[in-house]
Design a protein around this motif. Structure first.
Motif, PDB file in Angstrom:
ATOM      1  N   ARG A  60     -17.336 -11.846  -7.713  1.00 14.37           N
ATOM      2  CA  ARG A  60     -15.920 -11.804  -8.109  1.00 14.37           C
ATOM      3  C   ARG A  60     -15.158 -10.775  -7.270  1.00 14.37           C
ATOM      4  O   ARG A  60     -15.528  -9.621  -7.186  1.00 14.37           O
ATOM      5  CB  ARG A  60     -15.820 -11.439  -9.594  1.00 14.37           C
ATOM      6  CG  ARG A  60     -14.396 -11.246 -10.103  1.00 14.37           C
ATOM      7  CD  ARG A  60     -14.435 -10.751 -11.542  1.00 14.37           C
ATOM      8  NE  ARG A  60     -13.115 -10.527 -12.098  1.00 14.37           N
ATOM      9  CZ  ARG A  60     -12.430  -9.387 -11.937  1.00 14.37           C
ATOM     10  NH1 ARG A  60     -12.940  -8.395 -11.239  1.00 14.37           N
ATOM     11  NH2 ARG A  60     -11.236  -9.272 -12.490  1.00 14.37           N
ATOM     12  N   GLN A  61     -14.063 -11.255  -6.630  1.00 10.08           N
ATOM     13  CA  GLN A  61     -13.176 -10.336  -5.906  1.00 10.08           C
ATOM     14  C   GLN A  61     -12.332  -9.568  -6.917  1.00 10.08           C
ATOM     15  O   GLN A  61     -12.051 -10.060  -8.018  1.00 10.08           O
ATOM     16  CB  GLN A  61     -12.252 -11.110  -4.960  1.00 10.08           C
ATOM     17  CG  GLN A  61     -12.954 -11.860  -3.845  1.00 10.08           C
ATOM     18  CD  GLN A  61     -13.275 -10.978  -2.644  1.00 10.08           C
ATOM     19  OE1 GLN A  61     -13.082  -9.773  -2.660  1.00 10.08           O
ATOM     20  NE2 GLN A  61     -13.799 -11.597  -1.597  1.00 10.08           N
ATOM     21  N   LEU A  62     -11.927  -8.367  -6.552  1.00  8.49           N
ATOM     22  CA  LEU A  62     -11.038  -7.597  -7.411  1.00  8.49           C
ATOM     23  C   LEU A  62      -9.731  -8.354  -7.608  1.00  8.49           C
ATOM     24  O   LEU A  62      -9.168  -8.898  -6.660  1.00  8.49           O
ATOM     25  CB  LEU A  62     -10.769  -6.221  -6.795  1.00  8.49           C
ATOM     26  CG  LEU A  62     -11.935  -5.230  -6.895  1.00  8.49           C
ATOM     27  CD1 LEU A  62     -11.738  -4.056  -5.949  1.00  8.49           C
ATOM     28  CD2 LEU A  62     -12.079  -4.735  -8.327  1.00  8.49           C
ATOM     29  N   HIS A  63      -9.215  -8.374  -8.837  1.00  9.27           N
ATOM     30  CA  HIS A  63      -8.040  -9.177  -9.164  1.00  9.27           C
ATOM     31  C   HIS A  63      -6.723  -8.410  -9.037  1.00  9.27           C
ATOM     32  O   HIS A  63      -5.705  -8.990  -8.669  1.00  9.27           O
ATOM     33  CB  HIS A  63      -8.170  -9.743 -10.582  1.00  9.27           C
ATOM     34  CG  HIS A  63      -9.015 -10.975 -10.649  1.00  9.27           C
ATOM     35  ND1 HIS A  63     -10.143 -11.151  -9.880  1.00  9.27           N
ATOM     36  CD2 HIS A  63      -8.886 -12.110 -11.386  1.00  9.27           C
ATOM     37  CE1 HIS A  63     -10.670 -12.336 -10.144  1.00  9.27           C
ATOM     38  NE2 HIS A  63      -9.932 -12.932 -11.056  1.00  9.27           N
ATOM     39  N   ILE A  64      -6.723  -7.149  -9.382  1.00  7.23           N
ATOM     40  CA  ILE A  64      -5.489  -6.364  -9.296  1.00  7.23           C
ATOM     41  C   ILE A  64      -5.306  -5.886  -7.865  1.00  7.23           C
ATOM     42  O   ILE A  64      -6.199  -5.270  -7.289  1.00  7.23           O
ATOM     43  CB  ILE A  64      -5.534  -5.176 -10.271  1.00  7.23           C
ATOM     44  CG1 ILE A  64      -5.624  -5.686 -11.713  1.00  7.23           C
ATOM     45  CG2 ILE A  64      -4.319  -4.279 -10.097  1.00  7.23           C
ATOM     46  CD1 ILE A  64      -5.723  -4.598 -12.761  1.00  7.23           C
ATOM     47  N   ASP A  65      -4.151  -6.155  -7.289  1.00  2.68           N
ATOM     48  CA  ASP A  65      -3.922  -5.840  -5.878  1.00  2.68           C
ATOM     49  C   ASP A  65      -4.178  -4.374  -5.548  1.00  2.68           C
ATOM     50  O   ASP A  65      -4.797  -4.058  -4.529  1.00  2.68           O
ATOM     51  CB  ASP A  65      -2.483  -6.196  -5.486  1.00  2.68           C
ATOM     52  CG  ASP A  65      -2.250  -7.694  -5.439  1.00  2.68           C
ATOM     53  OD1 ASP A  65      -3.248  -8.449  -5.509  1.00  2.68           O
ATOM     54  OD2 ASP A  65      -1.087  -8.113  -5.352  1.00  2.68           O
ATOM     55  N   TYR A  66      -3.691  -3.483  -6.384  1.00  3.35           N
ATOM     56  CA  TYR A  66      -3.834  -2.058  -6.096  1.00  3.35           C
ATOM     57  C   TYR A  66      -5.299  -1.643  -6.120  1.00  3.35           C
ATOM     58  O   TYR A  66      -5.733  -0.810  -5.310  1.00  3.35           O
ATOM     59  CB  TYR A  66      -3.014  -1.234  -7.095  1.00  3.35           C
ATOM     60  CG  TYR A  66      -1.586  -1.709  -7.202  1.00  3.35           C
ATOM     61  CD1 TYR A  66      -0.738  -1.626  -6.101  1.00  3.35           C
ATOM     62  CD2 TYR A  66      -1.096  -2.268  -8.375  1.00  3.35           C
ATOM     63  CE1 TYR A  66       0.573  -2.086  -6.179  1.00  3.35           C
ATOM     64  CE2 TYR A  66       0.207  -2.729  -8.462  1.00  3.35           C
ATOM     65  CZ  TYR A  66       1.037  -2.640  -7.353  1.00  3.35           C
ATOM     66  OH  TYR A  66       2.324  -3.104  -7.430  1.00  3.35           O
ATOM     67  N   ASN A  67      -6.073  -2.213  -7.040  1.00  5.35           N
ATOM     68  CA  ASN A  67      -7.509  -1.947  -7.070  1.00  5.35           C
ATOM     69  C   ASN A  67      -8.170  -2.478  -5.806  1.00  5.35           C
ATOM     70  O   ASN A  67      -9.043  -1.831  -5.215  1.00  5.35           O
ATOM     71  CB  ASN A  67      -8.153  -2.618  -8.286  1.00  5.35           C
ATOM     72  CG  ASN A  67      -7.737  -1.972  -9.595  1.00  5.35           C
ATOM     73  OD1 ASN A  67      -7.200  -0.868  -9.608  1.00  5.35           O
ATOM     74  ND2 ASN A  67      -7.967  -2.661 -10.694  1.00  5.35           N
ATOM     75  N   ASN A  68      -7.765  -3.667  -5.402  1.00  6.10           N
ATOM     76  CA  ASN A  68      -8.319  -4.306  -4.206  1.00  6.10           C
ATOM     77  C   ASN A  68      -8.039  -3.468  -2.961  1.00  6.10           C
ATOM     78  O   ASN A  68      -8.930  -3.230  -2.133  1.00  6.10           O
ATOM     79  CB  ASN A  68      -7.711  -5.699  -4.056  1.00  6.10           C
ATOM     80  CG  ASN A  68      -8.510  -6.582  -3.115  1.00  6.10           C
ATOM     81  OD1 ASN A  68      -9.525  -6.185  -2.576  1.00  6.10           O
ATOM     82  ND2 ASN A  68      -8.035  -7.789  -2.910  1.00  6.10           N
ATOM     83  N   ILE A  69      -6.811  -3.012  -2.846  1.00  8.38           N
ATOM     84  CA  ILE A  69      -6.412  -2.240  -1.662  1.00  8.38           C
ATOM     85  C   ILE A  69      -7.158  -0.913  -1.599  1.00  8.38           C
ATOM     86  O   ILE A  69      -7.725  -0.547  -0.563  1.00  8.38           O
ATOM     87  CB  ILE A  69      -4.895  -1.994  -1.664  1.00  8.38           C
ATOM     88  CG1 ILE A  69      -4.136  -3.319  -1.530  1.00  8.38           C
ATOM     89  CG2 ILE A  69      -4.496  -1.065  -0.514  1.00  8.38           C
ATOM     90  CD1 ILE A  69      -2.649  -3.208  -1.783  1.00  8.38           C
ATOM     91  N   VAL A  70      -7.157  -0.176  -2.718  1.00  6.51           N
ATOM     92  CA  VAL A  70      -7.763   1.156  -2.687  1.00  6.51           C
ATOM     93  C   VAL A  70      -9.284   1.070  -2.573  1.00  6.51           C
ATOM     94  O   VAL A  70      -9.924   1.945  -1.962  1.00  6.51           O
ATOM     95  CB  VAL A  70      -7.344   1.974  -3.933  1.00  6.51           C
ATOM     96  CG1 VAL A  70      -8.131   1.564  -5.174  1.00  6.51           C
ATOM     97  CG2 VAL A  70      -7.494   3.468  -3.674  1.00  6.51           C
ATOM     98  N   ASN A  71      -9.894   0.034  -3.150  1.00  8.91           N
ATOM     99  CA  ASN A  71     -11.341  -0.115  -3.071  1.00  8.91           C
ATOM    100  C   ASN A  71     -11.796  -0.467  -1.667  1.00  8.91           C
ATOM    101  O   ASN A  71     -12.853  -0.003  -1.217  1.00  8.91           O
ATOM    102  CB  ASN A  71     -11.814  -1.194  -4.051  1.00  8.91           C
ATOM    103  CG  ASN A  71     -13.284  -1.519  -3.908  1.00  8.91           C
ATOM    104  OD1 ASN A  71     -13.647  -2.513  -3.288  1.00  8.91           O
ATOM    105  ND2 ASN A  71     -14.138  -0.671  -4.467  1.00  8.91           N
ATOM    106  N   THR A  72     -11.026  -1.276  -0.959  1.00  7.75           N
ATOM    107  CA  THR A  72     -11.483  -1.786   0.343  1.00  7.75           C
ATOM    108  C   THR A  72     -10.855  -1.088   1.551  1.00  7.75           C
ATOM    109  O   THR A  72     -11.414  -1.140   2.640  1.00  7.75           O
ATOM    110  CB  THR A  72     -11.203  -3.294   0.445  1.00  7.75           C
ATOM    111  OG1 THR A  72      -9.791  -3.522   0.354  1.00  7.75           O
ATOM    112  CG2 THR A  72     -11.914  -4.053  -0.658  1.00  7.75           C
ATOM    113  N   THR A  73      -9.696  -0.440   1.345  1.00  7.62           N
ATOM    114  CA  THR A  73      -9.078   0.284   2.474  1.00  7.62           C
ATOM    115  C   THR A  73      -8.792   1.737   2.122  1.00  7.62           C
ATOM    116  O   THR A  73      -8.220   2.471   2.919  1.00  7.62           O
ATOM    117  CB  THR A  73      -7.759  -0.393   2.926  1.00  7.62           C
ATOM    118  OG1 THR A  73      -6.787  -0.319   1.872  1.00  7.62           O
ATOM    119  CG2 THR A  73      -7.991  -1.845   3.305  1.00  7.62           C
TER     120      THR A  73
END
Length: 403
Positions: free
Chosen positions: A300-313
């Motif tokens: 499962r990819q992270l669903h919340i954009d801010y979580n996705n951004i901070v987790n991966t970048t």
């Protein structure tokens, strides 16, 4: 090239619809959008200072992608996310006058028509699968083909309606009203909370800058009346989906959702600064599957954009992403300052920018950064409105200089 750009949103929506028949169209679309973006970057080189934060963020993401553990996945996901953001230059340079915005309005009408046709065809021919909120053997199944979970596309299409209405002749307004009402009904039936909330708040923000409270109440009553009159047409589907999602509206349901739970795992990792490189730079560039919560959420990819951004970048990536909106807002305030009394078209452009600007923060709670089409609508319109007011400010300066 101009015809392609004029209809770029409608073309992307059409391709999304057709993906259920030809999956490879997604790759073709991404490749063509990438080539178009590179072409426009070169063509307008030297004129990107209005939105250069977009390229700072894009360059940073691509660097992180190149050192990610899964280079291919990171690059593919990053390109999907960056293409719509960079498309702000399409709006800024190609839809920066009233006449050019009319072309964009026509494209949005076509896009909404495609969404309506998709719904009618899919439900008539049984194309697509029942959503996870329905059972395949139910008497009424709400089919959307390939667009089962792309409701933000509907929301942002409808939020462009004020511009469409003010940019076209009166005789075509009823056509736009029909498309907007039909797509609004689809969003209501979807029971997707963020899409509905975005539509309601976005419409309210836009309307508050253009019409009086008395008129807003009148319009709300008319819409409520239309909804009541047409209720028998969609009552079965609405009730079925509401029953299937009833648990989502119960007290304490939020705490059970994966997007709620993911937030704690992601930010606990970031705040631990173990290692520092992970917290500051993420090191995975939009490849979040199995890269958070020790992999307990699987693929499962992270669903919340801010979580996705901070987790991966990392924190740096999140800061650079937010700086895009800081710059767009500052430029918007700069270009609209001192313009004096605005006509109806300019007021609508201004109110739509403000609506889009704030609603996208809410939309990011639901995620869908990987959806190119709805984010194309967002960034092309932000760029278009910014370019429109920049041209107005330049014309005003020119007139004052020669007066």
């Amino acid at each position: 090239m101009q015809r392609l750009i004029n209809n770029i949103i409608a073309i992307n929506v059409l391709v999304d619809v057709l993906l259920i028949f030809v999956k490879d169209l997604g790759i073709v679309k991404a490749a063509l959008m990438l080539l178009l973006t590179l072409h426009l970057l070169i063509k307008h080189r030297g004129n990107h200072y209005h939105y250069n934060s977009v390229f700072i963020f894009s360059g940073y993401v691509l660097i992180i992608a190149l050192i990610s553990s899964d280079l291919v996945s990171s690059l593919i996901n990053s390109i999907k996310i960056l293409i719509p953001i960079v498309a702000v230059l399409i709006g800024f340079h190609y839809f920066d006058t009233k006449d050019k915005v009319k072309n964009l309005a026509k494209s949005m009408n076509i896009a909404m028509l495609i969404l309506v046709i998709n719904f009618l065809v899919c439900n008539t021919l049984g194309i697509g699968e029942a959503s996870r909120y329905e059972k395949a053997d139910e008497e009424v199944v709400f089919l959307m083909g390939q667009l089962t979970d792309n409701w933000n596309m509907f929301t942002y299409s409808i939020l462009t309606v004020p511009i469409i209405l003010v940019a076209q002749p009166k005789k075509k307004k009823y056509y736009t009203y029909f498309l907007a009402i039909f797509n609004t009904m689809l969003i209501v039936i979807s029971i997707k909370r963020i899409a509905i909330l975005g539509l309601l708040l976005g419409t309210a923000i836009n309307a508050s800058y253009r019409i009086s409270m008395k008129k807003m109440v009148g319009i709300a009553l008319i819409m409520a009346s239309i909804a009541a009159i047409t209720y028998p047409l969609y009552s079965t589907a609405l009730n079925s989906r509401f029953e299937a999602r009833a648990d989502r509206f119960e007290e304490g349901s939020l705490e059970k959702e994966s997007r709620y739970l993911e937030t704690f795992f992601v930010w606990e990792q970031v705040e631990s600064f173990e290692p520092y490189s992970r917290s500051f730079f993420g090191m995975e560039a939009f490849n979040s599957a199995r890269n958070y919560a020790d992999g307990r959420f699987g693929d499962r990819q992270l669903h919340i954009d801010y979580n996705n951004i901070v987790n991966t970048t990392g924190l740096v990536g999140l800061l650079l992403y937010l700086l895009i909106f800081v710059q767009l807002w500052r430029k918007f305030k700069q270009y609209t300052a001192g313009l004096g009394e605005l006509d109806d078209f300019s007021i609508t452009m201004k109110s739509t920018f403000i609506s889009f600007f704030f609603i996208q923060f809410i939309t990011s709670i639901a995620g869908q950064m990987y959806n190119i089409s709805f984010r194309l609508i967002l960034f092309i319109f932000l760029g278009s409105i910014l370019g429109y007011f920049y041209q107005m400010s330049q014309n005003q300066q020119h007139e004052s200089t020669h007066s």
